[in-house]
Scaffold this motif. Structure first.
Motif, PDB file in Angstrom:
ATOM      1  N   ILE A   1       2.251  -2.630 -11.496  1.00 38.33           N
ATOM      2  CA  ILE A   1       1.527  -2.118 -12.335  1.00 38.33           C
ATOM      3  C   ILE A   1       0.632  -1.211 -11.729  1.00 38.33           C
ATOM      4  O   ILE A   1       0.242  -0.187 -12.309  1.00 38.33           O
ATOM      5  N   ALA A   2       0.046  -1.598 -10.668  1.00 41.77           N
ATOM      6  CA  ALA A   2      -0.884  -0.961 -10.024  1.00 41.77           C
ATOM      7  C   ALA A   2      -0.168   0.407  -9.388  1.00 41.77           C
ATOM      8  O   ALA A   2      -0.794   1.473  -9.577  1.00 41.77           O
ATOM      9  N   ARG A   3       1.037   0.469  -9.069  1.00 46.91           N
ATOM     10  CA  ARG A   3       1.500   1.399  -8.462  1.00 46.91           C
ATOM     11  C   ARG A   3       1.825   2.506  -9.649  1.00 46.91           C
ATOM     12  O   ARG A   3       1.486   3.791  -9.430  1.00 46.91           O
TER      13      ARG A   3
ATOM     14  N   ALA B   1      -4.954   9.172  -1.435  1.00 44.58           N
ATOM     15  CA  ALA B   1      -4.054   8.486  -1.934  1.00 44.58           C
ATOM     16  C   ALA B   1      -4.237   6.975  -1.714  1.00 44.58           C
ATOM     17  O   ALA B   1      -4.306   5.921  -2.400  1.00 44.58           O
ATOM     18  N   ARG B   2      -4.682   6.642  -0.617  1.00 48.53           N
ATOM     19  CA  ARG B   2      -4.961   5.380  -0.079  1.00 48.53           C
ATOM     20  C   ARG B   2      -6.425   4.895  -0.883  1.00 48.53           C
ATOM     21  O   ARG B   2      -6.379   3.741  -1.264  1.00 48.53           O
ATOM     22  N   GLU B   3      -7.070   5.619  -1.298  1.00 48.39           N
ATOM     23  CA  GLU B   3      -8.619   5.183  -1.750  1.00 48.39           C
ATOM     24  C   GLU B   3      -7.999   4.870  -3.233  1.00 48.39           C
ATOM     25  O   GLU B   3      -8.271   3.683  -3.924  1.00 48.39           O
ATOM     26  N   VAL B   4      -7.090   5.680  -4.060  1.00 49.04           N
ATOM     27  CA  VAL B   4      -6.866   5.378  -5.234  1.00 49.04           C
ATOM     28  C   VAL B   4      -6.109   4.094  -5.157  1.00 49.04           C
ATOM     29  O   VAL B   4      -6.156   3.234  -6.157  1.00 49.04           O
ATOM     30  N   ALA B   5      -5.120   4.048  -4.375  1.00 52.91           N
ATOM     31  CA  ALA B   5      -4.135   2.833  -4.325  1.00 52.91           C
ATOM     32  C   ALA B   5      -4.996   1.519  -4.244  1.00 52.91           C
ATOM     33  O   ALA B   5      -4.796   0.637  -4.969  1.00 52.91           O
ATOM     34  N   MET B   6      -6.142   1.657  -3.350  1.00 52.07           N
ATOM     35  CA  MET B   6      -6.782   0.377  -3.084  1.00 52.07           C
ATOM     36  C   MET B   6      -7.810   0.052  -4.173  1.00 52.07           C
ATOM     37  O   MET B   6      -8.054  -1.039  -4.717  1.00 52.07           O
TER      38      MET B   6
ATOM     39  N   ALA C   1      -2.489  -5.799   0.910  1.00 51.38           N
ATOM     40  CA  ALA C   1      -1.934  -4.389   0.787  1.00 51.38           C
ATOM     41  C   ALA C   1      -0.717  -4.076   1.828  1.00 51.38           C
ATOM     42  O   ALA C   1       0.019  -3.288   2.000  1.00 51.38           O
ATOM     43  N   ASP C   2      -1.116  -5.005   3.027  1.00 53.78           N
ATOM     44  CA  ASP C   2      -0.162  -4.612   4.003  1.00 53.78           C
ATOM     45  C   ASP C   2       1.100  -5.244   4.243  1.00 53.78           C
ATOM     46  O   ASP C   2       1.875  -5.356   5.391  1.00 53.78           O
ATOM     47  N   LYS C   3       1.360  -6.204   3.187  1.00 54.19           N
ATOM     48  CA  LYS C   3       2.514  -6.942   3.134  1.00 54.19           C
ATOM     49  C   LYS C   3       3.858  -6.105   2.613  1.00 54.19           C
ATOM     50  O   LYS C   3       3.444  -5.123   2.002  1.00 54.19           O
ATOM     51  N   TYR C   4       5.027  -6.788   3.002  1.00 55.90           N
ATOM     52  CA  TYR C   4       6.151  -6.214   2.218  1.00 55.90           C
ATOM     53  C   TYR C   4       6.457  -6.884   0.803  1.00 55.90           C
ATOM     54  O   TYR C   4       5.994  -8.092   0.446  1.00 55.90           O
ATOM     55  N   PRO C   5       6.975  -6.220  -0.210  1.00 56.79           N
ATOM     56  CA  PRO C   5       7.114  -6.957  -1.279  1.00 56.79           C
ATOM     57  C   PRO C   5       7.662  -8.214  -1.251  1.00 56.79           C
ATOM     58  O   PRO C   5       7.237  -8.989  -1.975  1.00 56.79           O
TER      59      PRO C   5
ATOM     60  N   LEU D   1       0.887  -1.030  -0.098  1.00 56.05           N
ATOM     61  CA  LEU D   1       0.159   0.091  -0.146  1.00 56.05           C
ATOM     62  C   LEU D   1       1.004   1.226   0.167  1.00 56.05           C
ATOM     63  O   LEU D   1       0.740   2.287  -0.902  1.00 56.05           O
ATOM     64  N   GLU D   2       1.867   1.293   0.773  1.00 55.35           N
ATOM     65  CA  GLU D   2       3.160   2.549   0.944  1.00 55.35           C
ATOM     66  C   GLU D   2       3.414   2.621  -0.477  1.00 55.35           C
ATOM     67  O   GLU D   2       3.642   3.735  -0.787  1.00 55.35           O
ATOM     68  N   ASN D   3       3.896   1.534  -1.043  1.00 58.17           N
ATOM     69  CA  ASN D   3       4.407   1.621  -2.574  1.00 58.17           C
ATOM     70  C   ASN D   3       3.427   2.382  -3.295  1.00 58.17           C
ATOM     71  O   ASN D   3       4.097   3.280  -4.176  1.00 58.17           O
ATOM     72  N   CYS D   4       2.242   2.154  -3.497  1.00 56.34           N
ATOM     73  CA  CYS D   4       1.206   2.739  -4.324  1.00 56.34           C
ATOM     74  C   CYS D   4       0.956   4.335  -3.704  1.00 56.34           C
ATOM     75  O   CYS D   4       0.576   5.112  -4.614  1.00 56.34           O
TER      76      CYS D   4
END
Ligand SMILES: Nc1ncnc2c1ncn2[C@@H]1O[C@H](COP(=O)(O)OP(=O)(O)OP(=O)(O)O)[C@@H](O)[C@H]1O
Ligand SMILES: [Mg+2]
Lengths: 228, 225, 246
Positions: free
Chosen positions: C153-155, C119-124, C136-140, C101-104
């Motif tokens: 891609i989402a980012r 930003a959070r809304e768009v990311a989700m 969303a809350d995991k690390y890459p 999520l933070e990446n996005c």
């Protein structure tokens, strides 16, 4: 042959107290000096960026080389005895010790952090560019956090190594652990026992620092510890 | 020291001359520690990777011990502790030389072991396959390769040794640092601490900085090849 | 056709690395909504070409206009063009120290100055679109390669670009993960975004490409609709290449 008389240290309340106070002083000097040195080192490392004004860049570079290529004791004496005369203002020896430790540690930390920054994958920087981050944002938000984790073990072992040299501040009459040792051995003439005890205490402090820094890592970089 | 006096005038020429001649002892001590420590470190490195478990344990313990003892404590133990304990007289150069040798050997063998371990195990097995003994394998196959990897850090560590020798004045070894301190304490006009210590620093710097550059150069060479 | 209505217009563009000429006289026009697949042998300059389009590389000769913005060497504000061009890399290049999520969120906050909530809304929204909102809350590094590439891609989409560039997005993936990423890309292509995609996935090219471009030794030597390109390649190098890959 092995006629150790450690009780010549323990029997005196005064000696034990000196050791405890000395250990605390050593601990705090290195902790505070380490934190300040880290902050300064971070700034020095950042000022090595190519985008920084060349005057600042070369000053920082020269400073790092100067510190890293001269002994701590010379820096300490200069800060404690030379600088106050030059500035015409006598500050306390504790301030001198702290300043010297900060200045000394910072150069070593800067070099390590710098190597971390340089080792970050180019792809990270390209991705940041493609996502419109500025150079500054890329450095602060993307590169630096990763670099710090990468070099954390080196920073810790450098810190421990430097901590083990801080006993020299006893030379400017800071009452640290080494000073306590000399204080005691001047009175009971059991130099060997005293310095064995001191060595063990330094090792214990180094071990304590390692433990604390390990805990700090878990707290500061949760992502590096996350389960896969 | 006429040359110095012509260059810097009688007072400073004299002072710099004194400091430079004291620098000799810094260099002697550094060289002794470097070569003594290097030799001891070499033996330890062989112990550390040898087939014998006892030798390996010994080397591990030794390296751990002398990396954990502060150099300052080592100097005090050998320069003050041992002489008072055994009622013997140890000259400062011997105490300082021994302390720095022990210190150097522990760090050096750590560097070299790292280099040896970075050689792929296939190399060891290849040597074994053609019937070389452990020592032959080490000397003819592995060490030459490891040598090239280790040399930048080895040169880099020389700087550490030189800086380390500056602590020896604490047990009365008559080196550059001790003379610097003595002159700075002399209360003479023109020999204030803010003059003397920068000169001392500059002398140490001119010993260490070339080594530092050399180490960097070697490192770059190793990386490029 | 009016230049202003083109997504990308390249004419007579050349690029050198020192003395080595990587790209020679590239001419290419892309209209909005067009989907282009670029292929060619290794070292032919495909990556270099698309990296020139968001100014990750500078060209030395000719002109590149992207969404009406002229690119030139040493330009001061490449952000202008990067804002309309999203990019997906072969090696994902997610930020390992930030959660998915933070990446996005981070690029939106920094570059678009969006509020945290927005930003959070768009990311989700985009994480749902690539079908991994639950990560969303995991690390890459806790995700599989295919999942990571979908996050990448989402980012890129979170910045709401008009043009998307893909540089071999599936070639670092294990074979079983290729299709999930390709499905995401197909879905994206059908949504009508302008796409330039360097890939050797010919199934993907057949399905979505309007045009296939074949590059060799820094030149575009063939440019055709996929059916024509696959059935009757004109150039011998293209024939040879297709022979190897199909
Ligand atoms: N930074 C650079 N400096 C010098 N030459 C480079 C650089 N980057 C790429 N090249 C060269 O430019 C040529 C084109 O590279 P490019 O990466 O664009 O090829 P590509 O078609 O993407 O190949 P691949 O399929 O292997 O990704 C290659 O010969 C490469 O060696
Ligand atoms: Mg490529």
């Amino acid at each position: 042959m092995f006629d150790f008389r450690f009780y010549e240290i323990w029997r005196s309340q005064e000696f034990v107290q000196a050791l405890i106070d000395g250990a605390l002083t050593s601990f705090w000097l290195s902790s505070i000096g380490g934190c300040l040195g880290f902050c300064l080192g971070l700034m020095l490392a950042i000022s090595q960026e190519k985008s920084v004004f060349w005057g600042i860049r070369y000053t920082a570079r020269s400073y790092i080389e100067l510190i890293r290529n001269t002994p701590f004791i010379v820096q300490l004496f200069f800060v404690a005895f030379g600088l106050p005369l030059l500035m015409d203002y006598q500050w306390s020896f504790y301030a001198s010790a702290l300043l010297a430790i900060t200045l000394n540690f910072s150069a070593y930390f800067a070099e390590i952090v710098r190597s971390g920054i340089d080792s970050i994958d180019k792809g990270q920087i390209e991705a940041s560019k493609a996502l419109c981050l500025t150079k500054r944002e890329t450095l602060m938000d993307i590169v630096l956090p990763q670099a710090l984790v990468k070099v954390y073990p080196s920073l810790v072992s450098q810190f421990i190594f430097l901590f083990l040299t801080t006993g020299l501040v006893s030379e400017i009459s800071i009452e640290d652990l080494t000073w306590a040792g000399r204080f005691i051995s001047d009175r009971n003439f059991r130099d060997f026992e005293v310095f064995i005890v001191l060595t063990v205490m330094y090792m214990a402090l180094a071990w304590l620092f390692k433990l604390l820094l390990q805990l700090l890592k878990r707290y500061a970089f949760p992502w590096a510890e996350a389960e896969i | 020291m006429n040359f110095m006096e012509n260059l810097f005038g009688p007072f400073y020429g004299n002072m710099i001359g004194l400091l430079l001649s004291a620098t000799r002892y810094t260099i002697y001590l550094s060289l002794a520690a470097f070569f003594g420590g290097g030799l001891l470190g070499l033996i330890l490195t062989v112990f550390k990777i040898s087939p014998s478990r006892i030798l390996r344990w010994f080397a591990t313990g030794y390296i751990w011990l002398f990396q954990s003892i502060p150099l300052l404590m080592l100097l005090f133990l050998l320069g003050l502790g041992v002489p008072t304990f055994y009622q013997i007289d140890i000259p400062p150069w011997l105490a300082a030389g021994t302390a720095l040798t022990l210190f150097t050997s522990a760090y050096m063998s750590e560097v070299w072991r790292g280099a040896l371990e970075s050689i792929p195990t296939g190399q060891w097995e290849a040597g074994k396959a053609v019937g070389l003994t452990f020592m032959q394998n080490l000397c003819w196959i592995i060490a030459p390769q490891a040598f090239r990897i280790a040399i930048p850090s080895t040169v880099g560590f020389m700087i550490q040794v030189i800086k380390g020798t500056s602590m020896a004045y604490i047990i009365d070894y008559d080196d550059l640092m001790r003379w610097g301190k003595r002159i700075a304490n002399s209360q003479l006009d023109g020999a204030e601490p803010f003059v003397v210590f920068p000169i001392v620093a500059l002398i140490y710097f001119s010993l260490c900085f070339p080594l530092s550059l050399w180490a960097k150069h070697l490192e770059k060479q190793a990386r490029d090849s | 056709m009016n230049k202003e209505n083109l997504a990308i217009s390249i004419s007579g563009m050349s690029k050198w690395y020192d003395d080595f000429k990587v790209l020679t006289d590239i001419d290419l026009s892309v209209t909005f909504g067009e989907r282009i697949v670029i292929c060619g042998p290794s070292g032919s300059g495909k990556s270099t070409l698309i990296r020139c389009l968001n100014h990750l590389e500078e060209h030395q000769k000719g002109s590149i206009v992207v969404d009406g913005i002229e690119l030139y060497p040493g330009m001061k504000n490449p952000e202008l063009v990067r804002r309309t061009v999203g990019m997906v890399f072969q090696s994902f290049n997610l930020f390992p120290h930030l959660t998915i999520l933070e990446n996005c969120i981070l690029p939106q906050r920094r570059a678009l100055k969006r509020s945290k909530e927005q930003a959070r809304e768009v990311a989700m929204k985009f994480l749902e679109r690539v079908k991994i909102p639950e990560q969303a809350d995991k690390y890459p590094r806790q995700l599989s390669g295919g999942q990571q590439q979908r996050v990448a891609i989402a980012r890129a989409l979170c910045m709401e670009p008009k043009i998307m560039l893909f540089d071999e997005p599936t070639s670092a993936l294990d074979p079983e993960m290729v299709s999930e990423v390709l499905d995401t890309m197909i879905e994206l292509a059908l949504s009508g975004i302008t796409m330039l995609c360097v890939t050797h996935e010919m199934g993907f090219a057949r399905k979505v490409a309007d045009r296939v471009i074949f590059m060799d030794t820094g030149q575009i030597i063939e440019s055709n609709a996929p059916e024509t390109f696959f059935s009757q390649p004109k150039h011998p190098r293209a024939k040879e290449f297709l022979g190897q890959i199909l």
